[in-house]
Every structure is written in structure tokens, then in C-alpha cells.
Design a protein around this motif. Structure first.
Motif, PDB file in Angstrom:
ATOM      1  N   ASP A 416     -66.083  20.871  12.521  1.00 29.71           N
ATOM      2  CA  ASP A 416     -67.358  21.692  12.571  1.00 29.71           C
ATOM      3  C   ASP A 416     -68.642  20.990  13.431  1.00 29.71           C
ATOM      4  OD1 ASP A 416     -69.554  23.274  11.696  1.00 29.71           O
ATOM      5  OD2 ASP A 416     -68.250  24.031  10.071  1.00 29.71           O
ATOM      6  N   SER A 439     -58.951  26.579   4.445  1.00 26.49           N
ATOM      7  CA  SER A 439     -59.785  25.872   5.703  1.00 26.49           C
ATOM      8  C   SER A 439     -60.559  26.973   5.830  1.00 26.49           C
ATOM      9  CB  SER A 439     -58.615  25.712   6.734  1.00 26.49           C
ATOM     10  OG  SER A 439     -59.493  25.567   8.047  1.00 26.49           O
ATOM     11  N   GLU A 440     -61.876  26.624   6.393  1.00 28.75           N
ATOM     12  CA  GLU A 440     -62.835  27.437   6.764  1.00 28.75           C
ATOM     13  C   GLU A 440     -62.941  27.863   8.294  1.00 28.75           C
ATOM     14  OE1 GLU A 440     -66.958  27.372   4.123  1.00 28.75           O
ATOM     15  OE2 GLU A 440     -66.753  25.614   5.278  1.00 28.75           O
ATOM     16  N   GLU A 441     -61.696  27.601   8.810  1.00 30.36           N
ATOM     17  CA  GLU A 441     -61.746  27.693  10.399  1.00 30.36           C
ATOM     18  C   GLU A 441     -62.306  29.039  10.895  1.00 30.36           C
ATOM     19  OE1 GLU A 441     -57.132  27.849  11.452  1.00 30.36           O
ATOM     20  OE2 GLU A 441     -57.840  26.222   9.889  1.00 30.36           O
ATOM     21  N   THR A 442     -61.961  30.152  10.032  1.00 29.72           N
ATOM     22  CA  THR A 442     -62.460  31.372  10.383  1.00 29.72           C
ATOM     23  C   THR A 442     -63.691  32.076  10.039  1.00 29.72           C
ATOM     24  OG1 THR A 442     -61.471  32.679   8.427  1.00 29.72           O
ATOM     25  CG2 THR A 442     -59.957  32.156   9.994  1.00 29.72           C
ATOM     26  N   GLY A 443     -64.558  30.880   9.500  1.00 32.22           N
ATOM     27  CA  GLY A 443     -65.780  31.426   8.779  1.00 32.22           C
ATOM     28  C   GLY A 443     -65.707  31.290   7.291  1.00 32.22           C
ATOM     29  N   GLN A 446     -60.056  30.131   3.489  1.00 27.03           N
ATOM     30  CA  GLN A 446     -58.841  30.934   3.397  1.00 27.03           C
ATOM     31  C   GLN A 446     -57.574  30.092   3.154  1.00 27.03           C
ATOM     32  OE1 GLN A 446     -58.727  34.353   3.286  1.00 27.03           O
ATOM     33  NE2 GLN A 446     -61.033  34.511   3.503  1.00 27.03           N
ATOM     34  N   TYR A 448     -53.565  28.707   3.645  1.00 29.94           N
ATOM     35  CA  TYR A 448     -52.513  28.748   4.636  1.00 29.94           C
ATOM     36  C   TYR A 448     -51.476  27.938   4.320  1.00 29.94           C
ATOM     37  CZ  TYR A 448     -56.677  29.840   7.812  1.00 29.94           C
ATOM     38  OH  TYR A 448     -57.722  30.450   8.185  1.00 29.94           O
ATOM     39  N   ALA A 458     -51.624  31.973   8.029  1.00 30.11           N
ATOM     40  CA  ALA A 458     -52.452  32.517   6.816  1.00 30.11           C
ATOM     41  C   ALA A 458     -51.799  33.571   5.852  1.00 30.11           C
ATOM     42  CB  ALA A 458     -53.652  33.240   7.746  1.00 30.11           C
ATOM     43  N   GLN A 461     -56.711  36.778   4.308  1.00 25.80           N
ATOM     44  CA  GLN A 461     -57.639  36.838   5.611  1.00 25.80           C
ATOM     45  C   GLN A 461     -58.818  37.887   5.255  1.00 25.80           C
ATOM     46  OE1 GLN A 461     -55.373  37.667   9.450  1.00 25.80           O
ATOM     47  NE2 GLN A 461     -53.496  37.827   8.253  1.00 25.80           N
ATOM     48  N   LYS A 463     -63.478  38.351   4.968  1.00 26.26           N
ATOM     49  CA  LYS A 463     -64.752  37.789   4.793  1.00 26.26           C
ATOM     50  C   LYS A 463     -65.006  37.653   3.362  1.00 26.26           C
ATOM     51  CE  LYS A 463     -66.507  39.602   9.276  1.00 26.26           C
ATOM     52  NZ  LYS A 463     -67.639  40.539   9.888  1.00 26.26           N
ATOM     53  N   ARG A 648     -68.983  30.158   5.903  1.00 29.11           N
ATOM     54  CA  ARG A 648     -69.464  29.089   6.837  1.00 29.11           C
ATOM     55  C   ARG A 648     -70.758  29.296   7.564  1.00 29.11           C
ATOM     56  NH1 ARG A 648     -70.940  27.775  12.059  1.00 29.11           N
ATOM     57  NH2 ARG A 648     -70.793  25.757  12.325  1.00 29.11           N
TER      58      ARG A 648
END
Length: 822
Positions: A416, A439-443, A446, A448, A458, A461, A463, A648
């Protein structure tokens, strides 16, 4: 005493509220009490439906609201529930047990050892090992029998079942194995000292001369060598003798240790022994020390002086007596200059040029911010995962470590540009050899799953934010909590690992926490709504919801509290919408020509969610906002940018600019109230504590026409004086990024103050030091700013404890708003 702009003008009604009487009580009848203040505060009279709230009532000992159940958990047989209750004046919590179809009763002292919340199960699920009062116990779940395995003054620090059914435990740096036949074997004796030199050959001239000329000296040396050689050979040949200690040097300490399932490998995390996280230069004075003198209290280090050293990992093979120092070279980006842009910007401001170079970064085990697991995870078949974070806060890795070689390889890297969240970091092994992680990799956080060496998949998925993972005992489901329907509304779900089918298990219109029952047929909930504090419920999966506790007092439950509306405030500053709670004035009429005064409350912590559908942790503020609404105010409580629960981008919007996006959000909040709640934009005030106090400063200093008055409680005034773990995430460190600190610290913007300001601080605040307020007050004096007042609380830490302090504090806030906004 600080300068005062002018005396506050307060109405008779306001005086009645400040004095703690009802709105229709004659002011002349109210007299200050001459009785000394003690910690034993009598409960205020209960509120009565239809009567006006009083300040003394809502700031009283909160037990009048009810002594609520906290930290609920299942009994081992799933037939009962345990929870704690603690009246405000009590030093200790009391444990209760309640059958699912019965009444709660206090757990007797001699039964506490059988009521452990935590523990580990063996592979068959028939035995539970747990630690109570520093000793080790084993419970046989079928019979309910509990056996005490240790009774020592040296506390047991950890425990696990081994793959063959034996029990391993550790005390300090010593690891033991309890065999099925009752024998205790010391598996490892870790000593953080230099290894003994053993019998050394003469080295100096005089020693060599003695050995050459004096037969007795030479003979003594030969005997010592023989004894040393015999001891070594005996240790190799005789299996009844405990293994030799491991000497790892005297420069470090063990932060954490973890044993493999077969008892062969031990992973150690080591840190420089001289690092304490304490200030080397400062103390906090307690002016009311018990002996009548000023007590110097040690304090934490400030981010401007702190220098966390990171940690190093050492893997020990207890069977083959081998030690591997694990290199971080297996981490992707281990030597990247991730702060190059920041350093270049700061160098340019100094008229210099920064040259970026690669260099190994400091790393450490991912720090525990409330998630109940270790950052070291062994699988039952001996595989090892570790979760590491960079001390610079820009990376989090999940890495596999080969126990035989000590080689580390990256399985997942979360990078990040701002900072990796210290929240949402659960991970662990599944029964089929895969592992799961958040993990916050998508924002958004979520869920995995991943097979080592292959791509991650994932399982969720969207928001929304996923947290609080629980893996079913058969490995078929992962249970989780998420806010799918609304950012401020949380429910429990489960996802099937076989086909990815997702099920919603609760239909709660608020916020909750959960625990899965031992037989996995029910959920234990600690849940609340906007006007109903936490109570304990049981949700039958696929069935009915049952309320288990009723600890909310009738006085509180019967009062007609206003349910704050959760609204979406449109942003004029690129934030989309900002969620907020809104309390409307008593008798609010949108058709009337009159405009209302208003107050915006700024929550603490920065990274915290308060505009949700549950009961606020700020329960006093909830009641205060009801009181303000009764007195004709519109009140707004915003989840400004940086708040929790929104993903995020919302969290990191404040990176290197704390107090800037948030003030923009406050401006949008004022605009919304003017448009939708008949608010007079020339009669709006703001207040808050901790981060909320900081934000009050930034609003009054940087947007001096936005609010007409503000109150800052236990406020941060200079981020260079706050702690490193929190502050370095958001602003880096002052030596690297002074631009961010100067941009974000209120003391750098104090010249902008031109509206009345109230500053209130506890002298014993070991979180935001009292010195923060002292420095700002002196700065305001030197800037010749006369429009501020201060109030100090000599016995209070960061979270005030005494009802008398709460009452005094909020009387002053109310007095300020009455004088400046009415």
C-alpha cells in the motif's frame, strides 16, 4: 489561568441543566455541594419519560443504565453461556454463567478454573488444553472432567497439542513436552546469553608458562577437558538426559516462539533487548501521588524519538540440533525504497536532491491489534506460514518457511502506497492444505483461499468489509462478519469452501459480534441497536433468534430516546457521500422560518466507526446529544474520511494530510444541515475528544469561519509527540517526512484561531500527553490569541473515569455552546 474572551451568557434554563436539575426547577434552589468528591458516586435519580434530561443524570455513574454483559462465550458443552459484568465502581469483573433456558448465576471462585474462554483442542476434538492463573489444565470434553497439569509460580505462556496427542507447553524461553505416560521432557532451553567458552587452551604467555612448568596446573586442565568430553558424549548416547541449551547471544530477547505440530521445530522471533518503546528523556508527573509528593511516571516514546528495530526470525531443528537464521531476502520487495517519493519531496523542500538506493528493510511479525491469533501458523503436517509487516508500514507479507532449510518464500504480498491496515489480517491453514487470509487489495477487506505456490481465489467480493473469521471444525465453511447491506449495519455469514455458496445467517438491524457454538448449530451474539445497548442473544442457524440477557435498566429502556437518523451527506470534495448520525431538535418543524443552532461531534481514534446502526460506545455523548436536541439543537455525528468500515480509500484519504479531508467533510456536514435541517450556518459549533479534539483544532484553525465555537477534549496538538505505531502509519516519521507532520499538526496552524475555544485535558493522560495541551496553550499565548479557555483534570487518564470529571467537562461544553450558538 488562560485568557478569556468574555464571560459566557447563559439562560436560566441552561443554568438549570448545568446545575443538574430539571428544566422547571427554580434556579435559586440549586446550591453547590460542600461534600468532598470521592470515587464512590451515588447513582443519579433515574430519568423519567416526559421529563427533560439533566447533565448530572447523563454524566452520572453509568450503572443506572444497566450493568451489561461483556465478552460472552460458550460453555464447552454449548448448553450455557459465560459472560462478565463489572459495575463502574468495582475493581474486578465478575464472571456469570447462564443456561440457555435458565437464569444467570455468579461463578464461584473455586469454579473459575473450569470456565476458561480460550483453549486448544486435540486433533480428535475430545480434549481441551487451557491456561488459568498461569497454570496448565486439560479438560476431557465428553465427561467434563478437568485435570490440572502444572502448579508452579512460573507462568505457562503457551500450549498446543502435538500430532501424536502429547501436550507441549512453554514457560518463558523453555519448551516442555508432557508425554502420555506423565513424563515431562524439556524440548528446548533457549538462553539469551553467549555460549559458555568451555575449557580453553592456555592463551596468554603466563598461562602457557604455568602449564609448561607446573605439572599440577597441566593435570587440572587435562581433567577438565576429559570431564567436558565425557559430558558431551554422554549427552549423545544417553536418551534420558535433556538436550543441551541453545545459546543465542546476549543482544536480543525472545518476542514470540512457536512449536511445530510434531514438536521438532521451534520458530523464534527475536528483537534488540535494548528496545523498550519507552521515552529515554521524559516522565509524566502525577501531582497527586499517594505519598503527597509528585510521582514521576514513565511514558511511552514519541514517534519523533522512537526507532523500532524490527525483528529477526530463527528456526531451530530440535532433533538434528540445527539453527537457521531466516533471511528476509525471500520477501518480494524486501529491499525496495518504498519511501523514495516522500524522501525526494522533503529533500526538495530543503533545497537538496535525494538519490534512491535499495537497502534491506526492517520487518517484524504482524502486530496484534485485537485479532486473537499468532502471526506464526503451523499446519498439522508441518508446513509453516508467517505474517510479516515492514516497519515502514508499506508492506504485509504472508510467507512460507521451509523447516528443513529455513528458506522463506513469498506467498502473498499486500503493498500500500499509504499504509497497510493493522486491522483485517486474519489468516490460517485449512484441513485440505490450503490457507485462508483477509486482504484489502481490492479496496475492501475480502476473504481469499490459496494453495501454496498457486494463485489466490476470492471467496467474497464487493464494496463491504469482511472480518472475524471462524473456520468450521470439519473445514467445510468459513464464517465471517460483514456490512453488506449498509456500511453501518453488520451481520454474520458463512461461505462454503466446496462451491463458494454464501449464506446470511443473521438479520440484525444494528451491529454485533459473534461466536460459533461448539456443535456449530448456533451463534452467540453480543448485539445492539441505536437506542438499545449490547445484550446477549442466541441465533439458531436457520432458525429463531432468542434474547438471553436483559440487563438494560427499566429507567433507561423506558425513556423515549431519540433514534438518530443515519444519513448520507453528499460530498462536494470528491468523497462521494459521508455517513452521519443526525439528531433533530425537539419539535422540529421544517416549515418554520426560524433557523436552529447546531453541533457536530467528532469521534475519537480517527479509525473508528460511529455513524452505524448500533449503540454507540460514546454512550454519554449519545445522551448529551439527546439533551442538546431537547434544547433546540440539531446534532450531527460524522464518520469523516479516515473512519473505519468504508474501505481502504476512505481509510487512507488522510495519508500525509491528517485534518484536511476531514475538515472538508465537516464543511459538507454543515452544508447538509443548512439545506435539510433548517440550521443557521452562523450558529454551528463542534467538539470531540482525542482525535476528535485534534479535528476540532484543525477545523477552528484552518477554517475559522466554519464553526462559531469548539471544545477539544484530551486533544492531540502535535503528531510528533504521539506514539509511533499509530502515527507512523499515516504520517511516516518526522525525520523522513517533516512536511506531513507540519501539514497535519494543529500547533503549526494555531495562528488561524479567531473563535472561542475550550481545551480540556487529563493530567495523567498517558496516551495523549498533558504536555500536548500545555505546548499549544503557550503557543496561543505567544500568538496573542485571547479567545480560549482551559480546564485540567488532575486525576484523569485518557479515558476519564470519575463521574465528577465527566460532569464538569460537559457542563463547560454546554455552557460554551449556549453562550456562542444561542
Amino acid at each position: 489561568m488562560s485568557p478569556v474572551i468574555r464571560p459566557f451568557a447563559v439562560s436560566a434554563l441552561a443554568l438549570a441543566i448545568l446545575a443538574g436539575c430539571s428544566a422547571n426547577t427554580p434556579v435559586a434552589q440549586t446550591q453547590p455541594s460542600a461534600a468532598p468528591v470521592t470515587t464512590q458516586v451515588t447513582l443519579a435519580a433515574p430519568v423519567v419519560a416526559g421529563e427533560k434530561l439533566t447533565m448530572k443524570q447523563i454524566m452520572a455513574n453509568p450503572d443506572w443504565m444497566g450493568v451489561f454483559a461483556t465478552n460472552p462465550y460458550w460453555s464447552d458443552d454449548g448448553k450455557s453461556v459465560y459472560f462478565q459484568r463489572q459495575p463502574s465502581g468495582d475493581a474486578l469483573k465478575t464472571l456469570y454463567v447462564q443456561p440457555l433456558n435458565g437464569e444467570a448465576s455468579e461463578v464461584a471462585l473455586d469454579k473459575l478454573s473450569d470456565a476458561s474462554a480460550e483453549g486448544v483442542l486435540d486433533q480428535s476434538g475430545q480434549r481441551k488444553a487451557f491456561i488459568y492463573q498461569g497454570n496448565l489444565f486439560v479438560k476431557y470434553l465428553a465427561s467434563g472432567e478437568t485435570r490440572q497439569m502444572t502448579r508452579t509460580n512460573t507462568a505457562v505462556d503457551g500450549v498446543r497439542f502435538l500430532s501424536n496427542g502429547d501436550l507441549a507447553f512453554w514457560q518463558g524461553n523453555s519448551v516442555f513436552r508432557l508425554h502420555a505416560d506423565g513424563m515431562v521432557e524439556q524440548l528446548a532451553d533457549i538462553r539469551m546469553t553467549k555460549a559458555p567458552q568451555g575449557v580453553q587452551a592456555p592463551s596468554s604467555y603466563l598461562a602457557k608458562q604455568n602449564a609448561r612448568l607446573i605439572q599440577f596446573v597441566a593435570a587440572q586442565h587435562d581433567k577438565a577437558k576429559a570431564r567436558e568430553s565425557f559430558k558431551t558424549e554422554l549427552g549423545k548416547a544417553d536418551s534420558t538426559i535433556s538436550a543441551e541449551p541453545w545459546y543465542l547471544g546476549d543482544a536480543e530477547v525472545v518476542n514470540e516462539l512457536s512449536l511445530s505440530a510434531d514438536g521438532r521445530y521451534l520458530l523464534l522471533s527475536l528483537q534488540d533487548k535494548n528496545y523498550q518503546g519507552r521515552s529515554e528523556h521524559d516522565i509524566m508527573p502525577n501531582y497527586l501521588g499517594k505519598d503527597g509528593y509528585v510521582d514521576p511516571v514513565p511514558v511511552r516514546a514519541r514517534v519523533a524519538e522512537d526507532n523500532p528495530p524490527g525483528e529477526r526470525l530463527v528456526l531451530i531443528d530440535l532433533k538434528d540440533r540445527q539453527q537457521h537464521d531466516i533471511s528476509i531476502e525471500g520477501l518480494s520487495g524486501f529491499d525496495e525504497d518504498v519511501l523514495a517519493k516522500v524522501k525526494a519531496e522533503n529533500a526538495k523542500a530543503r533545497g537538496e536532491t535525494y538519490k534512491s538506493e535499495k537497502s534491506p528493510r526492517k520487518v517484524q511479525l504482524m502486530q496484534d491489534w485485537g485479532w486473537s491469533q499468532s502471526a506464526i501458523q503451523w499446519s498439522e503436517d508441518g508446513k509453516l506460514l508467517v505474517m510479516l509487516e515492514a516497519v515502514d508500514n508499506k508492506d504485509r507479507w504472508i510467507a512460507a518457511v521451509d523447516p528443513e532449510s529455513g528458506k522463506m518464500t513469498t506467498e502473498h504480498r499486500l503493498h500500500d502506497e499509504a499504509w497497510v491496515n493493522y486491522d483485517y489480517n486474519q489468516f490460517g491453514w485449512l484441513k485440505d492444505g490450503r490457507f485462508y487470509f483477509l486482504s484489502e487489495e481490492t479496496g475492501f477487506s475480502q476473504l481469499y483461499i490459496k494453495t501454496p505456490g498457486k494463485a489466490a481465489k476470492a471467496l467474497t467480493q464487493g464494496k463491504f468489509v469482511v472480518s472475524d473469521l471462524t473456520v468450521s471444525s470439519d473445514g467445510k465453511y468459513i464464517y465471517y462478519k460483514a456490512n453488506k447491506d449498509h456500511p453501518g449495519m453488520y451481520n454474520v455469514y458463512r461461505v462454503s469452501l466446496a462451491d463458494g455458496k454464501d449464506e446470511q445467517l443473521t438479520q440484525w438491524q444494528g451491529v454485533l459480534d459473534y461466536r460459533l457454538s461448539p456443535d456449530e448449530s448456533k451463534l452467540l451474539l453480543l448485539a445492539s441497536t441505536r437506542t438499545q445497548p449490547d445484550e446477549v442473544y442466541v441465533q439458531h442457524i436457520g432458525g429463531k433468534l432468542e434474547r438471553l440477557t436483559h440487563y438494560t435498566s427499566s429507567a433507561f429502556a423506558s425513556y423515549p430516546w431519540q433514534t438518530p437518523e443515519v444519513v448520507a451527506v453528499p460530498s462536494n470534495h470528491g468523497a462521494g457521500v459521508v455517513y452521519a448520525r443526525v439528531y433533530l431538535p425537539e419539535g422540529f418543524d421544517a416549515s418554520k422560518a426560524d433557523k436552529y443552532p447546531a453541533v457536530i461531534f467528532n469521534h475519537g481514534a480517527g479509525y473508528l466507526q460511529n455513524a452505524h446502526f448500533g449503540f454507540s460506545n460514546y454512550f454519554r455523548e449519545f445522551m448529551f446529544h439527546n439533551l442538546l436536541a431537547q434544547q433546540g439543537y440539531v446534532v450531527m455525528d460524522m464518520d469523516f474520511r479516515g473512519s473505519k468500515g468504508y474501505g481502504r480509500d476512505w481509510r487512507t484519504a488522510i495519508y500525509r494530510q491528517m485534518g484536511h479531508p476531514e475538515v472538508e467533510d465537516l464543511k459538507d456536514g454543515v452544508a447538509w444541515m443548512v439545506k435539510n435541517a433548517k440550521v443557521d450556518d452562523k450558529r454551528v459549533g463542534t467538539y470531540g475528544g482525542s482525535y476528535g479534539g485534534f479535528l476540532t483544532f484543525m477545523a477552528l484553525f484552518r477554517e475559522p469561519e466554519l464553526f462559531q465555537a469548539g471544545a477539544a477534549l484530551r486533544p492531540v496538538t502535535d503528531w510528533a509527540h504521539y506514539n509511533a505505531p499509530y502515527t507512523s502509519n499515516i504520517l511516516n516519521t518526522p525525520d523522513v517526512d517533516p512536511i506531513a507532520f507540519e501539514r497535519s499538526s494543529p500547533i503549526e496552524h494555531a495562528q488561524g484561531l479567531n473563535k472561542p475555544l475550550l481545551i480540556m485535558s487529563g493530567v495523567l493522560d498517558d496516551n495523549v500527553f498533558f504536555q500536548d495541551s500545555v505546548r499549544l496553550v503557550q503557543r496561543l499565548i505567544e500568538l496573542e490569541k485571547p479567545m480560549f479557555e482551559t480546564a485540567i483534570y488532575p486525576v484523569e487518564p485518557h479515558g476519564f473515569r470519575e463521574p465528577s470529571s465527566w460532569l464538569d467537562e460537559y457542563r463547560r461544553i454546554y455552557k460554551l455552546f449556549e453562550a456562542e450558538l444561542k
